[in-house]
Structures are given as structure tokens and as C-alpha cells.
Design a protein around this motif. Structure first.
Motif, short mmCIF file in Angstrom:
data_model
loop_
_atom_site.label_atom_id
_atom_site.label_comp_id
_atom_site.label_asym_id
_atom_site.label_seq_id
_atom_site.Cartn_x
_atom_site.Cartn_y
_atom_site.Cartn_z
N ILE A 138 0.85 -1.20 0.00
CA ILE A 138 0.00 0.00 0.00
C ILE A 138 0.88 1.24 0.00
O ILE A 138 1.76 1.39 0.85
N MET A 139 0.66 2.12 -0.98
CA MET A 139 1.48 3.33 -1.08
C MET A 139 0.63 4.55 -0.77
O MET A 139 -0.55 4.59 -1.11
N ASP A 140 1.24 5.55 -0.14
CA ASP A 140 0.53 6.82 0.13
C ASP A 140 0.56 7.68 -1.12
O ASP A 140 1.54 7.67 -1.86
N ILE A 141 -0.49 8.42 -1.32
CA ILE A 141 -0.55 9.30 -2.49
C ILE A 141 -1.58 10.40 -2.22
O ILE A 141 -2.48 10.21 -1.41
N ASN A 142 -1.45 11.52 -2.88
CA ASN A 142 -2.44 12.59 -2.69
C ASN A 142 -3.60 12.38 -3.65
O ASN A 142 -3.40 12.17 -4.84
N HIS A 143 -4.79 12.43 -3.12
CA HIS A 143 -5.96 12.27 -3.99
C HIS A 143 -7.20 12.75 -3.23
O HIS A 143 -7.25 12.65 -2.00
N ALA A 144 -8.17 13.25 -3.99
CA ALA A 144 -9.40 13.73 -3.35
C ALA A 144 -10.19 12.54 -2.80
O ALA A 144 -9.89 11.39 -3.10
N GLN A 145 -11.25 12.84 -2.01
CA GLN A 145 -12.09 11.76 -1.48
C GLN A 145 -12.70 10.97 -2.63
O GLN A 145 -13.11 11.54 -3.64
N GLY A 146 -12.74 9.66 -2.50
CA GLY A 146 -13.36 8.82 -3.53
C GLY A 146 -12.39 7.77 -4.02
O GLY A 146 -11.38 7.49 -3.37
N THR A 147 -12.74 7.20 -5.15
CA THR A 147 -11.96 6.06 -5.65
C THR A 147 -11.67 6.26 -7.13
O THR A 147 -12.52 6.78 -7.87
N ARG A 148 -10.49 5.84 -7.52
CA ARG A 148 -10.11 5.95 -8.94
C ARG A 148 -9.51 4.62 -9.33
O ARG A 148 -8.52 4.19 -8.75
N ILE A 149 -10.12 3.96 -10.26
CA ILE A 149 -9.62 2.65 -10.68
C ILE A 149 -9.20 2.74 -12.14
O ILE A 149 -9.99 3.19 -12.99
N SER A 150 -7.96 2.39 -12.43
CA SER A 150 -7.48 2.43 -13.81
C SER A 150 -7.13 1.03 -14.27
O SER A 150 -6.47 0.28 -13.56
N ILE A 151 -7.59 0.71 -15.44
CA ILE A 151 -7.35 -0.60 -16.03
C ILE A 151 -6.60 -0.39 -17.33
O ILE A 151 -7.04 0.38 -18.19
N LYS A 152 -5.47 -1.05 -17.47
CA LYS A 152 -4.74 -0.94 -18.75
C LYS A 152 -4.68 -2.32 -19.37
O LYS A 152 -4.67 -3.33 -18.67
N GLN A 153 -4.62 -2.36 -20.66
CA GLN A 153 -4.40 -3.63 -21.36
C GLN A 153 -5.36 -4.73 -20.91
O GLN A 153 -4.94 -5.73 -20.34
N LEU A 154 -6.63 -4.49 -21.13
CA LEU A 154 -7.61 -5.51 -20.75
C LEU A 154 -7.34 -6.81 -21.51
O LEU A 154 -7.06 -6.78 -22.70
N PHE A 155 -7.44 -7.92 -20.81
CA PHE A 155 -7.19 -9.27 -21.37
C PHE A 155 -5.74 -9.47 -21.82
O PHE A 155 -5.46 -10.27 -22.70
N CYS A 156 -4.79 -8.71 -21.18
CA CYS A 156 -3.40 -8.84 -21.60
C CYS A 156 -2.91 -10.27 -21.39
O CYS A 156 -2.07 -10.76 -22.14
#
Ligand code: ADP
Ligand code: MG
Length: 557
Positions: A138-156
Motif C-alpha cells: 500500500i502506497m501513500d498518495i495525494n488524492h481527493a475523497q473517492g476512488t479511482r480505478i485504472s485498467i490498462k491492457q484488458l485481457f493482456c
């Protein structure tokens, strides 16, 4: 080597492989990822969802929300299979208030892509981030309240799946469709979509009728909204609201048909049938209605845990829901006869008004609407109160109660209609989407050649194949509610010396229990009633009025 040594070993699948297999059920293409991620954002009470796609979602999907977030210490758990915050026990399944509950989406998505999750609950000072490279770090990072999910290369890592993906434009269109569908479910949430850095959809959150109509227009087009009827029908424990096309507006395909149950898009046979029935005879052949409809019901009476994608539902009382929907829509259309097309105070009845751009709704009180709703059926048999034992309809007309034997009535009704059609040569056939192959007994095969001409006149299209099985291509549309395989098999059991007559057709139909959800009970009740008025007594055996003496007997007095 002994035979035992040749047996394959049984071993437990590695988690990653098990997840990839499970992903096959829910993650078909970028659009399915988006559906799951938006559902999660909505379950997290987000008021705004931002979606960014790269190359139709195949290269990249990012969904950000301002919802309640995930605790840093639970981030790794969230992506493991069968991990959910939405249910605790099997009872919760019977009273679902969230879109998700299976705890499988994130695990499935993450098993077939390169991913990154950042989340910050309000009370947490720093946001936390995990990625596919080290899922437990788990890494600390600055971000507003909420969730951000990024998906790259689907079905890689599942190239077989990747091969099934289509052109960028097609995949993008599927993604946009999903977002539009979700946006019609939740008017109070803003949705923004960017494709390859270009803003392609901008839907602000709205909270009033004008705003809602504007969003429907943005998604379904100005033409639809201009020619739609706005309805809002409350029933004792249900409410049906939304937009329906007037019969003058119809479409070549079913592309503008959105039906939601408690905010979840549903494709359901019973509901489709109820709506089609309401528009029956009002649309030109081959044309389809358009609608955005929301049904709100007690979650306890509907089960959405029928299919992994949760697009299907099962109802405890499907007949009541079917009739409520069909009747509300029919009533709404009925009230919008040509001379009431102009919107004004008097034309607002029973929660229905004709949409005219951005006019405000003017509804009658709920009590008035219900009172009217209960009076609308004028037939002798009145309203259907319930279906008893899956076989009898209990109906009420003012102080009188009637019991109608649905099985007998359906058989009689269908056979009479078929025979009337036979005389007037007006039987409609329905082609089966996929021809059905039936294996006949010797006797049935012999009977087939005797009965084929009659069966053809009745609206069947059957042919014997070389290997002596029967191909069914068309069935009479009146027999839609019967299972065609059993129907034909039973007809071919009839003795070859007897012709197929109304009587023996009736007997065959009677032995087969039809799918009542496909029958229009109101049409049937009217048929029974009118035949009785002409005193042909054809349907006399199908119904009886319940007297006080009957009730006394049943109650053991
Ligand atoms: P489900 O939605 O069926 O519970 P998922 O695999 O989609 O399963 O998500 C697992 C859990 O992760 C959810 O139950 C929820 O607690 C959490 N979660 C996922 N996405 C979000 C989000 N956008 N905001 C807050 N919590 C989320
Ligand atoms: Mg989910």
C-alpha cells in the motif's frame, strides 16, 4: 501400470486462474468493466462519475468517483474474490439495496488486466494506492475523497479473450451504451465521459422533472422526448414512472427500450411481454415502442441473483407485476387520444401527461390516482386479484368474486381461436428463431403424414428430415404460451383415424400447462364474457361466481 495410475490428478486451481475463469462470466469486453466499476461507484454513494477511455477502452479505462472510498487496510481485500462490504448473510440477498453483492467484479477485472486503484475515504488523511505489480503493497498518495480505478491492457494475459474484441469504434459504442443506460438509472449523479482525451458525454446531475426530461432527451433524442408520455403510477406497493413513446412514434428496432427495477437495468421476458401487450395493435407491424421506465418495488419480492451479470430477475408474483405494468401503460396511452394531445391542466390524469418539452409535471394526488386505477376495468369479471395455485384467477367486480380456471379457459380460448381462424383462413404463424428438431416415435412419424396437411392449415410449418426427425419452423402465434415441442408431440399422438378437431385440440391443449405469463388474461376474460353473453355457453365450464355459501363452506362454517 495399473488403471488407477492413469486417472488424472485432481488439484485446486491457483487463485489467479480461478479468477480468470470467473472473469469469463462477467467481463466480456471493456463495456462490462465499465458497468461493474460504475455500479461500485453508485453503491459508494458517488454524486459524480468520470470515465476516461483509451482506444475504445481496450487500452485503458479509468473510472473515478467521489464516493465513500475504501479503507487503505481493506484495499487488497477488495480485489480478492468473494470479498464484499454489501451483504453479510443470505437473508441480505432477499432484501438487496445495492447494485453489487457478489464480491467478484474487482477480482475478475484485476485478474485479466494491468490495474491501479487509488482510494481515500473522507476520514483518511492520505489516499492509498495499490497496483498489479505488488498487490499487497500500500502506497501513500495525494488524492481527493473517492476512488479511482485504472485498467490498462484488458485481457493482456488472456489472449483468447482479446481476440474477440472488435474495432475501436464498436467497443467504444458499447461503453457509451452502458454509461447512457446507467445515466438513465440515476439522474441525481453526474456522468462525464472522455474518449482518447476528447469529452464525448457530459451529463450534469439533475433533481427536477425538467432536468430529468433534458437528460432523457440528451440520451434518447429530442424526437423521442417530444413524442413521449410521462407517466407516474403509484400502486399499493409499487410505482411505475418514466417516459413512453406515443403510438405515433415507433422504431425499427428495440434500441430505445430501457427498463429499470429499483435502479437496476433489467431485461425480462415477463416485462417485455407486458409492455408489448400494452402496445398491441397500436404499432405498425415490425415496429417497436421506445421507453425509459422505472419500476420501484419492495426488493424482497424480486430476486436479481439469477445470473452473474445481474441483468435478469425473478419475481415472486410475476403475474401481478405483469398486469400492473401492462395496464398502467395501456391506460396512459388510452388517455392520450388525439384530442387530448395539448398539455393543459385538464389533461393531467392518473399520473399521465403528454410531454411538451420542459413543462412541469402536474400530478393528481396519489389517492385520486389509485381510486381511478381501481375502477378502470369494466368487465363482468373485474380486476384480477390474484392467481391461485398457478391455475385459477380470482377476480373481483365490485361485490362479486369470480374464480376462473385458467387452464381450461386458455385451452378453450386457443382452440376456439384456431378453429375460427381455420374457417376464415386467418391464422398467424410465428417463425421460431432456431428451428426445433424433434425425434419422433414410429407411431408419431406415421401419424405425421396423416396430420401434416391439417397441422399446416393450423399454422405449423413442419418437415420430416431424412433421419426421420421432425423440424419445426413455425408455430401458430396463438400457441406461443404453450411449449411447442410438447404441443406437437401430443398432437402427433392423436389417433390417425380421427381428424384434428376443435374438441381433440382442446383436449391436447388442456393437458399442457401453458406459460400464463404469455397470455393476455384481460383478452381472455373478455372472450369468456362475450361468448357467455351470446349464450353459446362455450366457456361456461371455465368460470364460476363465488357465492357466500361457497365462502362459508370453504371457511368451514
Ligand atoms: P461487490 O460490488 O459485489 O461488493 P466488487 O468486487 O465489485 O464486489 O467490489 C468489492 C468491494 O470493494 C465492494 O463491496 C466495496 O466495498 C469496495 N469497492 C469497490 N469499488 C468501490 C468504489 N468505487 N468505492 C468504494 N468502495 C468500493
Ligand atoms: Mg461491484
Amino acid at each position: 501400470m495399473s488403471e488407477v495410475d492413469l486417472l488424472p490428478n485432481i488439484k485446486r486451481l491457483p487463485t489467479q486462474l480461478a479468477n480468470q475463469i470467473a472473469a469469463g462470466e462477467v467481463i466480456e469486453r471493456p463495456a462490462s468493466v465499465i458497468k461493474e466499476l460504475i455500479e461500485n461507484a453508485l453503491d459508494a454513494q458517488a454524486s459524480r462519475v468520470d470515465i476516461e477511455l483509451v482506444n475504445g477502452g481496450m487500452e485503458g479505462i479509468t473510472v473515478s468517483d467521489d464516493g465513500h472510498g475504501i479503507h487503505a487496510k481493506e484495499l487488497s481485500l477488495a480485489i480478492s474474490r468473494h470479498a464484499t462490504s454489501k451483504i453479510d448473510s443470505v437473508e441480505d440477498l432477499l432484501n438487496l439495496h445495492s447494485l453489487g453483492f457478489r464480491g467478484e467484479a474487482l477480482a475478475s477485472i484485476c485478474s485479466v488486466s494491468e490495474w491501479e486503484i487509488i482510494s481515500r475515504p473522507q476520514a483518511q488523511e492520505q489516499a492509498a494506492k495499490i497496483t498489479y505489480l505488488m498487490p499487497d503493497k500500500i502506497m501513500d498518495i495525494n488524492h481527493a475523497q473517492g476512488t479511482r480505478i485504472s485498467i490498462k491492457q484488458l485481457f493482456c494475459n488472456t489472449p483468447a479473450r482479446r481476440k474477440f474484441l472488435r474495432a475501436e469504434r464498436t467497443e467504444y459504442r458499447h461503453c457509451e451504451d452502458v454509461i447512457k443506460r446507467m445515466a438513465l438509472a440515476r439522474f441525481d449523479v453526474a456522468f462525464y465521459l472522455k474518449h482518447n482525451d476528447r469529452q464525448t458525454l457530459k451529463l450534469q446531475a439533475v433533481s427536477d422533472d425538467t432536468g430529468r426530461s433534458r437528460r432523457v432527451a440528451q440520451i434518447c433524442g429530442e424526437n423521442f422526448i417530444k413524442q413521449s408520455i410521462v407517466i407516474d403510477y403509484p400502486h399499493s406497493s409499487m410505482r411505475l414512472w418514466g417516459w413512453l413513446s406515443q403510438p405515433e412514434y415507433s422504431r425499427q428496432s428495440t434500441d430505445l427500450q430501457y427498463f429499470y427495477i429499483n435502479g437496476r437495468i433489467i431485461r425480462d421476458r415477463v416485462i417485455n411481454h407486458a409492455i408489448r401487450l400494452a402496445y398491441q395493435h397500436l404499432l405498425p407491424p415490425g415496429r417497436h415502442a421506445a421507453y425509459v421506465l422505472h419500476l420501484e418495488i419492495d426488493p424482497a419480492v424480486v430476486d436479481v441473483n439469477v445470473h452473474p451479470t445481474k441483468y435478469e430477475a425473478r419475481f415472486r408474483e410475476s403475474r401481478i407485476i405483469h398486469d400492473f405494468i401492462s395496464r398502467s401503460i395501456r391506460d396512459a396511452i388510452h388517455q392520450t387520444s388525439p384530442d387530448t394531445y395539448k398539455f393543459n391542466q385538464q389533461n393531467v390524469h392518473n399520473g399521465v401527461y403528454i410531454n411538451q418539452g420542459t413543462q412541469t409535471h402536474q400530478h393528481k394526488s396519489i389517492a385520486e390516482q389509485q381510486a381511478f386505477y381501481q375502477q378502470t376495468t369494466q368487465s363482468k369479471f373485474g380486476d384480477i386479484l390474484t392467481i391461485v395455485d398457478d391455475c385459477f384467477a380470482l377476480t373481483q367486480q365490485q361485490q362479486r368474486l369470480f374464480l376462473i380456471d385458467l387452464k381450461a379457459a386458455a385451452a378453450k380460448w386457443v382452440s376456439t381461436q384456431l378453429f375460427t381462424g381455420l374457417k376464415t383462413k386467418q391464422i398467424k404463424s410465428l417463425p421460431l428463431l432456431i428451428p426445433q428438431r424433434l425425434t419422433l416415435t414410429k407411431q408419431q412419424a406415421a401419424n405425421f403424414s396423416r396430420h401434416n396437411a391439417e397441422l399446416t392449415r393450423l399454422g405449423f410449418e413442419l418437415s420430416l428430415t431424412e433421419d426421420e426427425s421432425l423440424l419445426v419452423r413455425k408455430v401458430p402465434s396463438l400457441t406461443q404460451c404453450y411449449e411447442s415441442t410438447s404441443l406437437i408431440m401430443n398432437l402427433l399422438m392423436l389417433s390417425p383415424v380421427t381428424n384434428i378437431s376443435a374438441e381433440n385440440l382442446n383436449a391436447v391443449l388442456f393437458d399442457l400447462i401453458p406459460d400464463y405469463t404469455m397470455l393476455d388474461l384481460n383478452i381472455m376474460l373478455t372472450a369468456i364474457e362475450s361468448s357467455n353473453q351470446q349464450s353459446t355457453d362455450e366457456f361456461a365450464a371455465c368460470w364460476r361466481e363465488i357465492t357466500t355459501a361457497d365462502l362459508g363452506n370453504w371457511l368451514g362454517e
